[in-house]
Write a protein that holds these residues in place. Structure first.
Motif, PDB file in Angstrom:
ATOM      1  N   ARG A 132       0.854  -1.067  -0.057  1.00  0.00           N
ATOM      2  CA  ARG A 132       0.097   0.046  -0.066  1.00  0.00           C
ATOM      3  C   ARG A 132       0.947   1.395   0.022  1.00  0.00           C
ATOM      4  O   ARG A 132       0.748   2.139  -0.891  1.00  0.00           O
ATOM      5  CB  ARG A 132      -1.012   0.009   1.015  1.00  0.00           C
ATOM      6  N   TYR A 139      -6.446  -1.529  -3.430  1.00  0.00           N
ATOM      7  CA  TYR A 139      -7.158  -2.566  -2.532  1.00  0.00           C
ATOM      8  C   TYR A 139      -7.590  -3.770  -3.603  1.00  0.00           C
ATOM      9  O   TYR A 139      -7.052  -5.031  -3.415  1.00  0.00           O
ATOM     10  CB  TYR A 139      -8.547  -2.173  -1.727  1.00  0.00           C
ATOM     11  N   ALA A 154      -8.768  -4.520   3.529  1.00  0.00           N
ATOM     12  CA  ALA A 154      -9.038  -3.244   4.207  1.00  0.00           C
ATOM     13  C   ALA A 154      -8.890  -3.598   5.810  1.00  0.00           C
ATOM     14  O   ALA A 154      -8.242  -2.697   6.367  1.00  0.00           O
ATOM     15  CB  ALA A 154     -10.540  -3.150   4.273  1.00  0.00           C
ATOM     16  N   ARG A 161      -1.756  -0.665  10.507  1.00  0.00           N
ATOM     17  CA  ARG A 161      -1.732   0.712  10.918  1.00  0.00           C
ATOM     18  C   ARG A 161      -1.969   0.633  12.689  1.00  0.00           C
ATOM     19  O   ARG A 161      -0.893   1.456  13.305  1.00  0.00           O
ATOM     20  CB  ARG A 161      -2.698   1.532  10.394  1.00  0.00           C
TER      21      ARG A 161
ATOM     22  N   ALA B  12      -9.158   2.994   5.395  1.00  0.00           N
ATOM     23  CA  ALA B  12      -9.525   2.987   4.002  1.00  0.00           C
ATOM     24  C   ALA B  12      -9.944   4.451   3.502  1.00  0.00           C
ATOM     25  O   ALA B  12      -9.675   4.616   2.208  1.00  0.00           O
ATOM     26  CB  ALA B  12     -10.974   2.025   3.890  1.00  0.00           C
ATOM     27  N   VAL B  14      -8.061   7.044   4.287  1.00  0.00           N
ATOM     28  CA  VAL B  14      -6.643   7.614   4.355  1.00  0.00           C
ATOM     29  C   VAL B  14      -6.242   6.884   2.880  1.00  0.00           C
ATOM     30  O   VAL B  14      -5.612   7.753   2.173  1.00  0.00           O
ATOM     31  CB  VAL B  14      -5.964   7.383   5.499  1.00  0.00           C
ATOM     32  N   ASP B  15      -6.664   5.812   2.658  1.00  0.00           N
ATOM     33  CA  ASP B  15      -6.103   5.257   1.361  1.00  0.00           C
ATOM     34  C   ASP B  15      -6.956   5.403  -0.036  1.00  0.00           C
ATOM     35  O   ASP B  15      -6.610   5.265  -0.980  1.00  0.00           O
ATOM     36  CB  ASP B  15      -6.157   3.664   1.511  1.00  0.00           C
ATOM     37  N   GLU B  17     -10.003   4.766  -0.513  1.00  0.00           N
ATOM     38  CA  GLU B  17     -10.791   3.552  -1.030  1.00  0.00           C
ATOM     39  C   GLU B  17     -12.059   3.416  -0.464  1.00  0.00           C
ATOM     40  O   GLU B  17     -12.879   2.508  -0.835  1.00  0.00           O
ATOM     41  CB  GLU B  17      -9.951   2.163  -0.501  1.00  0.00           C
TER      42      GLU B  17
END
Lengths: 176, 286
Positions: A132, A139, A154, A161, B12, B14-15, B17
């Protein structure tokens, strides 16, 4: 030359074609494995193994992804299997990124902190962080590469994290 | 949606997504929730820290990687140069006019390949020449650096970049990272030649004290691994991480070796084989 043509030539043992595919993939693949494993020796061995496997299996390339992506996925899984074997063997990961190894960037201490934190992640979580953050994979792409549902990606990243924040500390925030 | 569910979506978000409706809902929630807002800040700070680390790991493939891949391919798959291979119409003409000559030629080629394969496999199975470690152990207690230099020079050494070590000795399994546990930093890597077979030596140092790791093909099945010895050294079995090994002691220095089917891993140091050496062996003898 299309990917299908290149794959066909590689399958026939055409060394020039194999070299051409290697040059398309080598830097990206090695960098991925270096980030996954934390050291150059393991990255070298795994990169070598990944290319050999790719050329052995090139007859199975079906064109559903680009040839470079196909090779990259082989490398990701080689790296993941290596991390599993290393965990089972109970071996600590050698340190990554001394000044000798890495180009100029954050301080050595900070690099070692992040490197240490990554080393403490389970292999799937570490792989997800590498894919990532360092490879900027979506994803959906990670799900296809790793053969896992998008929901697993996810939740795995969320978990990774959380672990990194616990290990590294939350760090400064902008809010009072 | 409860706060916990929004927290789980922050990653998600932050990404990038999240779907637009979910993203909008989360942003609305974060504007009104100090805890989630703080958590979002933490994730962004983490991202910044990882981005900075990423910059330090932007490495390219070593120049020696292709040659090592090529060696493996050459061993597994023959090379074909499509630019000079026989054209199909020529092959058909030969095949039509001289079927028996073609078959005989093919049989001869196969037979030759098998013969060469048998020779190579026999050579592969042959072990390295015995290695005289007395060159290293004699004088180790008086001048260890001179002893190391004498040994590597005797075995026709060449200093090589660390990332070429595996290419120099492709059949051996080992690791020579820049740092070892207990504060040892790599100083030099040498390619050695033991008769017909290559070996590797890596010299590390900590506060001036050297540690040397040697890697070579197993030299035999004796307990000593075929290392020559003159009885001047204390010779003891040892166990490192459950693996049976052997050590020679001379004046405070220990030469410990662990052997597997492909590689004899030897480490010369003053480290305690029970408490300090296992961490080293785990790294250099994967």
């Amino acid at each position: 030359m299309t990917d299908s043509e290149l794959a066909a030539r590689c399958r026939q043992g055409d060394r020039q074609a194999q070299r051409r595919l290697y040059e398309q993939c080598a830097d990206r693949l090695y960098r991925l494995l270096f980030r996954m494993t934390g050291n150059t020796d393991d990255a070298f061995d795994l990169a070598q193994e990944s290319f050999v496997r790719a050329f052995e299996r090139i007859g199975t390339f079906d064109g559903s992804a680009s040839l470079a992506t196909w090779v990259y996925r082989i490398a990701v899984n080689e790296g993941l299997q290596f991390l599993r074997r290393r965990r089972v063997a109970g071996r600590a990961a050698p340190r990554i990124a001394t000044n000798e190894e890495a180009p100029a960037g954050p301080s050595l201490e900070d690099r070692l902190d992040v490197a240490d934190a990554l080393d403490q992640l389970p292999e799937l979580e570490r792989t997800l962080i590498v894919l990532r953050y360092f490879e900027e994979r979506s994803y959906a792409d990670m799900a296809e590469t790793l053969g896992k549902p998008p929901g697993t990606i996810a939740s795995g990243l969320n978990r990774a994290r959380q672990m990194l924040l616990e290990i590294l500390g939350p760090g400064p925030t902008t809010r009072s | 949606m409860g706060c916990q569910e929004f927290v789980e979506q922050l990653s998600a978000y932050v990404d990038g997504e999240l779907s637009p409706p979910r993203r909008d809902a989360l942003e609305t929630h974060v504007r009104g929730c100090a805890e989630c807002a703080a958590r979002l800040d933490q994730l962004r700070a983490l991202a910044a820290r990882l981005d900075a680390w990423r910059a330090g790991t932007d490495v390219g493939a070593p120049t020696s990687l292709w040659s090592s891949v090529e060696q493996r391919l050459a061993a597994k798959m023959p090379t074909v140069d499509l630019a000079t291979s026989v054209r199909p119409e020529t092959a058909r003409r030969v095949g039509f006019r001289r079927p028996f000559a073609l078959a005989a030629g093919f049989a001869l080629l196969i037979g030759t390949a098998v013969f060469i394969g048998l020779l190579l496999s026999h050579a592969e199975e042959a072990h390295a020449d015995p290695i005289d470690y007395s060159l290293l152990l004699d004088g180790a207690s008086t001048d260890i650096d001179a002893a190391i230099q004498r040994f590597v020079e005797h075995y026709h050494s060449a200093t090589i970049p660390a990332d070429e070590a595996h290419t120099a000795a492709p059949s051996l399994r080992f690791a020579v990272p820049p740092e070892l546990p207990h504060g040892f930093r790599r100083e030099a890597v040498y390619k050695l030649q033991f008769g017909e077979t290559p070996g590797i030596a890596a010299v590390y140092r900590r506060d001036g004290e050297p540690l040397v790791a040697f890697f070579h093909r197993p030299v035999g099945h004796e307990e000593m691994g075929g290392h020559e010895h003159t009885g001047r050294y204390r010779s003891l079995p040892c166990v490192i991480d459950g693996r049976q090994g052997h050590q020679l002691e001379a004046g405070g220095w220990r030469l410990v070796h662990l052997t597997d089917p492909t590689t004899c891993h030897c480490v010369l140091s003053t480290l305690d084989p029970k408490t300090e050496l296992p961490a080293i062996m785990r790294v250099v003898a994967p």
